[in-house]
Design a protein around this motif. Structure first.
Motif, PDB file in Angstrom:
ATOM      1  N   SER A  32     -11.875 -11.885 -13.555  1.00 14.57           N
ATOM      2  CA  SER A  32     -10.778 -12.637 -12.937  1.00 14.57           C
ATOM      3  C   SER A  32      -9.551 -11.749 -12.752  1.00 14.57           C
ATOM      4  CB  SER A  32     -10.421 -13.857 -13.801  1.00 14.57           C
ATOM      5  OG  SER A  32      -9.815 -13.433 -15.000  1.00 14.57           O
ATOM      6  N   LEU A  33      -9.533 -10.615 -13.418  1.00 14.95           N
ATOM      7  CA  LEU A  33      -8.382  -9.707 -13.321  1.00 14.95           C
ATOM      8  C   LEU A  33      -8.553  -8.649 -12.223  1.00 14.95           C
ATOM      9  CD1 LEU A  33      -7.590  -9.110 -17.100  1.00 14.95           C
ATOM     10  CD2 LEU A  33      -6.412 -10.612 -15.506  1.00 14.95           C
ATOM     11  N   ILE A  34      -9.666  -8.711 -11.475  1.00 14.96           N
ATOM     12  CA  ILE A  34      -9.904  -7.686 -10.456  1.00 14.96           C
ATOM     13  C   ILE A  34      -8.710  -7.528  -9.501  1.00 14.96           C
ATOM     14  CG2 ILE A  34     -11.288  -7.108  -8.407  1.00 14.96           C
ATOM     15  CD1 ILE A  34     -13.766  -7.940  -9.965  1.00 14.96           C
ATOM     16  N   PRO A  35      -8.140  -8.628  -8.984  1.00 12.02           N
ATOM     17  CA  PRO A  35      -6.992  -8.456  -8.085  1.00 12.02           C
ATOM     18  C   PRO A  35      -5.824  -7.727  -8.753  1.00 12.02           C
ATOM     19  CG  PRO A  35      -7.839 -10.696  -7.960  1.00 12.02           C
ATOM     20  CD  PRO A  35      -8.541 -10.041  -9.098  1.00 12.02           C
ATOM     21  N   VAL A  36      -5.587  -8.052 -10.024  1.00  8.77           N
ATOM     22  CA  VAL A  36      -4.509  -7.386 -10.761  1.00  8.77           C
ATOM     23  C   VAL A  36      -4.783  -5.889 -10.877  1.00  8.77           C
ATOM     24  CG1 VAL A  36      -3.252  -7.311 -12.940  1.00  8.77           C
ATOM     25  CG2 VAL A  36      -4.087  -9.505 -12.054  1.00  8.77           C
ATOM     26  N   PHE A  37      -6.025  -5.558 -11.196  1.00  8.86           N
ATOM     27  CA  PHE A  37      -6.383  -4.143 -11.329  1.00  8.86           C
ATOM     28  C   PHE A  37      -6.238  -3.414  -9.990  1.00  8.86           C
ATOM     29  CE2 PHE A  37      -8.305  -2.887 -15.470  1.00  8.86           C
ATOM     30  CZ  PHE A  37      -7.949  -4.029 -16.167  1.00  8.86           C
ATOM     31  N   MET A  38      -6.608  -4.111  -8.905  1.00 10.10           N
ATOM     32  CA  MET A  38      -6.464  -3.493  -7.582  1.00 10.10           C
ATOM     33  C   MET A  38      -4.996  -3.215  -7.288  1.00 10.10           C
ATOM     34  SD  MET A  38      -9.330  -5.777  -5.605  1.00 10.10           S
ATOM     35  CE  MET A  38      -8.997  -5.254  -3.941  1.00 10.10           C
ATOM     36  N   LEU A  39      -4.156  -4.156  -7.730  1.00  8.28           N
ATOM     37  CA  LEU A  39      -2.722  -3.995  -7.531  1.00  8.28           C
ATOM     38  C   LEU A  39      -2.193  -2.800  -8.321  1.00  8.28           C
ATOM     39  CD1 LEU A  39      -0.949  -5.954  -5.875  1.00  8.28           C
ATOM     40  CD2 LEU A  39      -0.275  -7.029  -8.029  1.00  8.28           C
ATOM     41  N   TRP A  40      -2.635  -2.684  -9.554  1.00 10.39           N
ATOM     42  CA  TRP A  40      -2.113  -1.650 -10.439  1.00 10.39           C
ATOM     43  C   TRP A  40      -2.739  -0.281 -10.200  1.00 10.39           C
ATOM     44  CZ3 TRP A  40      -1.864  -4.044 -16.069  1.00 10.39           C
ATOM     45  CH2 TRP A  40      -0.889  -5.052 -16.085  1.00 10.39           C
ATOM     46  N   PHE A  41      -4.065  -0.266 -10.089  1.00  9.60           N
ATOM     47  CA  PHE A  41      -4.757   1.029 -10.091  1.00  9.60           C
ATOM     48  C   PHE A  41      -5.458   1.336  -8.765  1.00  9.60           C
ATOM     49  CE2 PHE A  41      -5.072  -0.751 -14.464  1.00  9.60           C
ATOM     50  CZ  PHE A  41      -4.203   0.116 -15.091  1.00  9.60           C
ATOM     51  N   GLY A  42      -5.307   0.462  -7.763  1.00  6.99           N
ATOM     52  CA  GLY A  42      -5.962   0.711  -6.478  1.00  6.99           C
ATOM     53  C   GLY A  42      -7.409   0.269  -6.495  1.00  6.99           C
ATOM     54  N   ILE A  43      -8.165   0.729  -5.494  1.00  5.95           N
ATOM     55  CA  ILE A  43      -9.545   0.254  -5.370  1.00  5.95           C
ATOM     56  C   ILE A  43     -10.563   1.366  -5.636  1.00  5.95           C
ATOM     57  CG2 ILE A  43      -8.991  -1.601  -3.744  1.00  5.95           C
ATOM     58  CD1 ILE A  43      -9.993   0.291  -1.507  1.00  5.95           C
ATOM     59  N   GLY A  44     -10.102   2.507  -6.109  1.00  7.76           N
ATOM     60  CA  GLY A  44     -10.996   3.653  -6.305  1.00  7.76           C
ATOM     61  C   GLY A  44     -11.734   3.624  -7.635  1.00  7.76           C
ATOM     62  N   ASP A  45     -12.346   4.761  -7.959  1.00 10.31           N
ATOM     63  CA  ASP A  45     -13.117   4.888  -9.202  1.00 10.31           C
ATOM     64  C   ASP A  45     -12.281   4.536 -10.430  1.00 10.31           C
ATOM     65  OD1 ASP A  45     -15.354   5.628  -7.903  1.00 10.31           O
ATOM     66  OD2 ASP A  45     -15.210   7.771  -8.341  1.00 10.31           O
ATOM     67  N   LEU A  46     -11.040   5.046 -10.448  1.00  9.77           N
ATOM     68  CA  LEU A  46     -10.201   4.869 -11.638  1.00  9.77           C
ATOM     69  C   LEU A  46     -10.064   3.396 -12.008  1.00  9.77           C
ATOM     70  CD1 LEU A  46      -8.259   6.287 -13.686  1.00  9.77           C
ATOM     71  CD2 LEU A  46      -6.410   5.581 -12.143  1.00  9.77           C
ATOM     72  N   SER A  47      -9.757   2.602 -10.999  1.00  8.98           N
ATOM     73  CA  SER A  47      -9.546   1.179 -11.221  1.00  8.98           C
ATOM     74  C   SER A  47     -10.804   0.532 -11.819  1.00  8.98           C
ATOM     75  CB  SER A  47      -9.204   0.529  -9.888  1.00  8.98           C
ATOM     76  OG  SER A  47      -8.661  -0.741 -10.089  1.00  8.98           O
ATOM     77  N   LYS A  48     -11.963   0.902 -11.244  1.00  6.99           N
ATOM     78  CA  LYS A  48     -13.216   0.305 -11.714  1.00  6.99           C
ATOM     79  C   LYS A  48     -13.552   0.757 -13.127  1.00  6.99           C
ATOM     80  CE  LYS A  48     -14.619  -0.062  -6.993  1.00  6.99           C
ATOM     81  NZ  LYS A  48     -14.738   0.817  -5.843  1.00  6.99           N
ATOM     82  N   ILE A  49     -13.349   2.039 -13.375  1.00  6.15           N
ATOM     83  CA  ILE A  49     -13.668   2.567 -14.710  1.00  6.15           C
ATOM     84  C   ILE A  49     -12.778   1.915 -15.763  1.00  6.15           C
ATOM     85  CG2 ILE A  49     -13.497   4.639 -16.154  1.00  6.15           C
ATOM     86  CD1 ILE A  49     -14.492   6.221 -13.671  1.00  6.15           C
ATOM     87  N   ILE A  50     -11.491   1.769 -15.461  1.00  9.12           N
ATOM     88  CA  ILE A  50     -10.588   1.152 -16.439  1.00  9.12           C
ATOM     89  C   ILE A  50     -11.009  -0.289 -16.714  1.00  9.12           C
ATOM     90  CG2 ILE A  50      -8.222   0.380 -16.886  1.00  9.12           C
ATOM     91  CD1 ILE A  50      -7.236   2.807 -15.334  1.00  9.12           C
ATOM     92  N   MET A  51     -11.393  -1.002 -15.638  1.00 12.57           N
ATOM     93  CA  MET A  51     -11.792  -2.387 -15.867  1.00 12.57           C
ATOM     94  C   MET A  51     -13.069  -2.477 -16.711  1.00 12.57           C
ATOM     95  SD  MET A  51     -12.351  -5.701 -13.523  1.00 12.57           S
ATOM     96  CE  MET A  51     -10.735  -6.276 -13.907  1.00 12.57           C
ATOM     97  N   VAL A  52     -14.031  -1.611 -16.459  1.00 14.92           N
ATOM     98  CA  VAL A  52     -15.243  -1.600 -17.294  1.00 14.92           C
ATOM     99  C   VAL A  52     -14.861  -1.313 -18.742  1.00 14.92           C
ATOM    100  CG1 VAL A  52     -17.408  -0.419 -17.789  1.00 14.92           C
ATOM    101  CG2 VAL A  52     -16.799  -0.950 -15.424  1.00 14.92           C
TER     102      VAL A  52
END
Lengths: 260, 261
Positions: B119-139
Motif C-alpha cells: 500500500s506504500l508503493i505510491p509513497v515510495f515512488m514519490l520518495w525514491f522514484g520508480i527505479g531499482d533503488l525504490s524497489k529494493i528499499i521497499m523489499v
C-alpha cells in the motif's frame, strides 16, 4: 583437591510485593570435600533452587555459599551441573559436547581429544562420538551430560534429578555407573532427587528438606556397606532401615502438605 | 528381472512412477486447460491454450527478454531480502538480548509488521522514484519484519539450561552469543528467511506492475496492455519457477545448516 561446600543462613526470595515467595529460608549445612550427599524433599521445597544457587546461576537473597571457604559469585568451572533434561548442545556431536568446556578453557586440540575420549569411554559411549544428541536415547544423552561435565574436571558435581526422566532399569544402571565414577574420581557430589531409594543407595548422607519455604529438616547418615552387588545392598536389612528412616522423615513433610 | 535399480544404480523407475503419480492431478488440469483453449470454450484473451503460452515463453527466452526481466526481478528481490536479513537478524537478536533495544523496536515492530507494505508503493515512488533503488528499499522494508520477529522470538526462546550449561563451562557473557545463543536460535532465524523470501518476490512483482522499469511484473502488465495474453501467463509461469527454485534452495541450505535438528 577439596571441594567443600559451605552454606550459611541461605535465603532465596522470588518476586516482589504480592508475588513475593520465599523458596529457601535459613538454610545452613556443609558438604565435605569428596562427599556424596543427596537432597530430598517434597516437591516445591526449593531443592532445585538450592542446586542452582550453589551453581551460581541464581543470586542468593541473603546468606553465603562458599567453595573451600571462597564465597562464590556466579557460575565457575570448579562446579559442574548435570541437568534433568540433559541440556546438551544439539548442534554439537557427542564428542563436541564433551570437548566444549575444554575449548573454553583453551586446552590444545590434541589434549582435548584425548581427555574427551577418556570420559566418553568412561560412560561407555565409545562408538557414538559423531552422533548428534537427537540420535541418542535419554539414557545415552544423560551419559553425554555426565561426560561433558566431568571432562573439564570440576571439583563438585551438582546433579538435578539427573535420572528422573529415565525408566527403572536404565536408572539403576546409571546409578551404578555414577557410584563407580564417584569411587574412582572422588568428587564432591550434590544429588537432588525425590526418590528415597535412590538417595539412600547412592549417598553417604541425605539432607531432607521441609516443604515451603525450604530449609533443612534433618540430615541422615547412611552407613551402608556398599562392597556387595546391587542386589546384596538393596535387599539388606540395613538398607531397608535407612530407607525407612528417610522415608518417615520425608513423609512427615508430605503429610503436612496434605492436611494443610 | 527387476527393471528398477537400487539407489546406487542411478536410474530408478519406481521413483519416476511415484513422481508421476504425485503430479497426476496437475497433468489433468493442464490437459483440460489445453482443451478449453483449443476449443475456445473460454475466450482466447482470457485463457489462451497452454501450447501458445509455452511457445511465447520459448520465444521470450530465445530473444533474451525473459532472462533479462527475470534477472531484474531476482536482483531486486534478493538484494532487498539480503539487506532485510542482515538488519532483521541484528535488530531481532539485539531486541531479545537487550531491554533498551527491545523498548525502542518493540512498538515499531508491532506497528510495522501488520502494515500491508505494497500500500506504500505510491509513497515510495514519490520518495525514491520508480527505479531499482525504490524497489529494493521497499523489499528490504517489507521483509524486515518477519526476519526480525523470528530472530527475536527464537533468540528469546533459547533454553535457559543451554545458557547455564555454557556459563558453567566457562563461557563468558561476551562469547555466549556466538557460542550458544546464535546456534540455538538458528532454526528460527532461517524460518524467518523462508517466510520473507516469497514476500520479497510478491513486493518486487507488484511494484514492477505498478511502476514499470522492467522485470517480470512489468512484462506481465505489458502483455495485458497489448492484448498478448500468452505473454501474461508466460511471465506468471516464470515468477512461479523462480519462487519454487528459491524455496528449494532455501530448504537445501536449511537442511545443510541444520542437519542436527
Amino acid at each position: 583437591m577439596d571441594g567443600r561446600v559451605t552454606i550459611s543462613e541461605l535465603e532465596k526470595v522470588y518476586g516482589e510485593g504480592a508475588e513475593r515467595t520465599k523458596a529457601i529460608e535459613d538454610l545452613s549445612f556443609e558438604v565435605e570435600g569428596g562427599e556424596f550427599i543427596s537432597v530430598v524433599g517434597p516437591s516445591g521445597c526449593g531443592k532445585s533452587t538450592l542446586l542452582y544457587l550453589i551453581a551460581g546461576f541464581l543470586d542468593t537473597t541473603s546468606g553465603t555459599i562458599a567453595i573451600d571457604d571462597e564465597p562464590i559469585s556466579g557460575p565457575g568451572t570448579d562446579r559442574g551441573v548435570v541437568f534433568q533434561d540433559y541440556a546438551l548442545f544439539p548442534w554439537r556431536t557427542v564428542f563436541e559436547n564433551v570437548t566444549y568446556g575444554l575449548e573454553e578453557d583453551g586446552v590444545p586440540k590434541e589434549e582435548r581429544q584425548s581427555i574427551a575420549q577418556k570420559y566418553i569411554d568412561l560412560v561407555d559411549l565409545d562408538g557414538f562420538e559423531d552422533k548428534y544428541p537427537k540420535e541418542l536415547s535419554g539414557g545415552m544423552k544423560q551419559r553425554v551430560g555426565i561426560a561433558r561435565t566431568l571432562a573439564y574436571e570440576p571439583k563438585i558435581l551438582l546433579m538435578d534429578e539427573p535420572f528422573g526422566a529415565l525408566d527403572q532399569p536404565l536408572r539403576e544402571a546409571l546409578q551404578d555407573q555414577l557410584r563407580d565414577i564417584w569411587n574412582d574420581l572422588g568428587k564432591t557430589i550434590v544429588f537432588i532427587t525425590h526418590d528415597v531409594e535412590e538417595a539412600v543407595y547412592l549417598s553417604e548422607r541425605v539432607l531432607i528438606m521441609t516443604r515451603h519455604p525450604g530449609t533443612k529438616k534433618t540430615v541422615k547418615e547412611v552407613g551402608l556397606d556398599r562392597s556387595g552387588s546391587r542386589e546384596d545392598i538393596v535387599t539388606s536389612d540395613e538398607f531397608a532401615e535407612y530407607k525407612n528412616s528417610v522415608w518417615k522423615s520425608l513423609h512427615e513433610e508430605t503429610q503436612t502438605e496434605v492436611t494443610l | 528381472m527387476d527393471v528398477t535399480t537400487d539407489a546406487k544404480g542411478g536410474f530408478d523407475l519406481s521413483r519416476l512412477v511415484e513422481f508421476g503419480k504425485s503430479i497426476y492431478s496437475l497433468v489433468i488440469v493442464l490437459v483440460l486447460w489445453e482443451l478449453v483453449g483449443q476449443f475456445e470454450l473460454i475466450h482466447y484473451y482470457f485463457l489462451p491454450p497452454l501450447s501458445d503460452i509455452i511457445i511465447r515463453f520459448v520465444e521470450l527466452t530465445l530473444s533474451g527478454d525473459m532472462l533479462y526481466n527475470a534477472y531484474l526481478t531476482l536482483y531486486r528481490a534478493l538484494v532487498g531480502l539480503a539487506i532485510a536479513s542482515v538488519l532483521g537478524v541484528i535488530v531481532g537478536v539485539l531486541s531479545a538480548r537487550n531491554d533498551l533495544v527491545d523498548w525502542f523496536f518493540d512498538p515499531i515492530i508491532k506497528i510495522g509488521y501488520p502494515v500491508p507494505i505494497i500500500s506504500l508503493i505510491p509513497v515510495f515512488m514519490l520518495w525514491f522514484g520508480i527505479g531499482d533503488l525504490s524497489k529494493i528499499i521497499m523489499v528490504a522494508v517489507g521483509t524486515f519484519w518477519p526476519v526480525a520477529v523470528n530472530a527475536r522470538d527464537s533468540t528469546q526462546q533459547v533454553q535457559q539450561n543451554l545458557v547455564w550449561a555454557a556459563q558453567m563451562m566457562g563461557t563468558s557473557d561476551r562469547r555466549l552469543l556466538r557460542r550458544v545463543v546464535l546456534p540455538a536460535a538458528l532454526p528460527g532465524i532461517i524460518t524467518g528467511f523462508q517466510i520473507a523470501m516469497p514476500l520479497s518476490l510478491i513486493i518486487t512483482f507488484v511494484f514492477e506492475m505498478v511502476a514499470g522499469g522492467g522485470g517480470l511484473g512489468a512484462l506481465e502488465i505489458q502483455g495485458v496492455r497489448s492484448f498478448q495474453s500468452a505473454q501474461v501467463y508466460a511471465a506468471i509461469i516464470a515468477v512461479m519457477f523462480i519462487g519454487i527454485g528459491l524455496d528449494r534452495g532455501l530448504r537445501l541450505i536449511r537442511s545443510r545448516l541444520l542437519h542436527w535438528t
